[in-house]
Design a protein around this motif. Structure first.
Motif, PDB file in Angstrom:
ATOM      1  N   SER A 145       0.877  -1.191   0.000  1.00 42.87           N
ATOM      2  CA  SER A 145       0.000   0.000   0.000  1.00 42.87           C
ATOM      3  C   SER A 145       0.904   1.228   0.000  1.00 42.87           C
ATOM      4  CB  SER A 145      -0.932   0.009   1.221  1.00 42.87           C
ATOM      5  OG  SER A 145      -0.194  -0.030   2.434  1.00 42.87           O
ATOM      6  N   ASP A 150      -5.974   2.445   1.840  1.00 45.72           N
ATOM      7  CA  ASP A 150      -7.209   3.110   1.424  1.00 45.72           C
ATOM      8  C   ASP A 150      -8.387   2.292   1.946  1.00 45.72           C
ATOM      9  OD1 ASP A 150      -9.373   4.260   0.202  1.00 45.72           O
ATOM     10  OD2 ASP A 150      -8.592   4.107  -1.847  1.00 45.72           O
ATOM     11  N   HIS A 153     -10.954   0.881  -0.425  1.00 40.71           N
ATOM     12  CA  HIS A 153     -10.559  -0.259  -1.257  1.00 40.71           C
ATOM     13  C   HIS A 153     -10.221  -1.481  -0.413  1.00 40.71           C
ATOM     14  CE1 HIS A 153      -8.842  -2.449  -4.617  1.00 40.71           C
ATOM     15  NE2 HIS A 153      -7.706  -2.586  -3.963  1.00 40.71           N
TER      16      HIS A 153
END
Length: 251
Positions: A145, A150, A153
């Motif tokens: 990441s 996020d 997501h």
């Protein structure tokens, strides 16, 4: 000369393999001291995980088993049912316990298996390169990441102590940290209580320990300990989440 401190006999003399600044070594010592002080070390049986603590069987001076990734609670369940008089514990990281081992920890807890789980949460996959873990914080940068986690997501972090405390089976669940001496003392008390309640037959006990990972966080050891306080603790509040021996039974 008066002896003011000495190494617990529940740890072997083999040097730890952990990175500088990693707090796995502190947690090992606390668990070992708790077992020695309770007089259960000679008959204790531990289950080592897959992850940073995969070599835990080399460090604890008691019988140890190695479990497949995530399966330590299932292995510990079998050991405890075969040897109900023994102190049985698992030592697991967040990738091991909260990802591939989610089913095992949830069902061992809800069955009230009389085992003690030491759950080390450093918000990342430490051993395999620093990937995002189920416990990685929102916005936290990892190798998988690179722009930060996020939540739209990847979802939100799994708060294991809060989740398991909703079940009927656990007897004691507490989240602690080892970022400074006062909190190290509190962590030891929690680990000792978890073992004590197991030996009294109260049920499933778990201590979640917030831990640092300087290498994969890209921080110095001091910066990593500071980050535990500034970032991890607001997301993972310390405290007792369930205690059937306390008035009301839970926090």
């Amino acid at each position: 000369m008066a002896v003011v401190f000495q190494k617990t006999r529940m740890l072997t003399d083999k040097p730890f393999h952990y990175c500088p600044g990693c707090t796995h070594g502190i947690i090992h010592r606390l668990a070992a001291e708790a077992m020695e002080e309770l007089g259960i070390g000679d008959t204790a049986i531990g289950v080592a995980p897959v992850g940073c603590a995969v070599f835990a069987y080399d460090y604890f001076n008691c019988d140890m088993m190695e479990a497949a990734h995530g399966r330590a609670p299932a292995v510990a369940t079998g050991i405890k049912r075969a040897h109900p008089d023994r102190a049985v514990f698992t030592y697991q990281g967040d990738g091991d316990l909260a990802s591939i081992g989610t089913a095992e920890i949830v069902h061992a807890a809800t069955r009230g298996e009389r085992i003690t789980v030491l759950f080390v949460n450093n918000a990342i996959y430490g051993m395999t390169g620093g990937q995002m873990a189920p416990t990685t914080l929102p916005g936290q940068v990892t190798t998988t990441s690179p722009y930060g986690r996020d939540v739209n997501h990847c979802g939100y972090p799994v708060r294991v102590s809060e989740m398991l405390s909703t079940l009927n089976g656990p007897a004691y669940i507490e989240r602690v940290s080892v970022h400074d001496v006062p909190h190290i003392r509190k962590a030891k008390a929690a680990i000792k209580k978890a073992f004590q309640l197991q030996m009294e037959g109260k049920g499933f006990t778990l201590v979640e320990i917030l831990s640092s990972c300087p290498t994969n966080w890209g921080k110095t050891p001091k910066e990593a300990l500071d980050w535990v306080v500034s970032d991890m603790m607001p997301n993972y509040p310390l405290g007792v989440y369930k205690d059937i021996t306390a008035e009301g039974g839970a926090k």
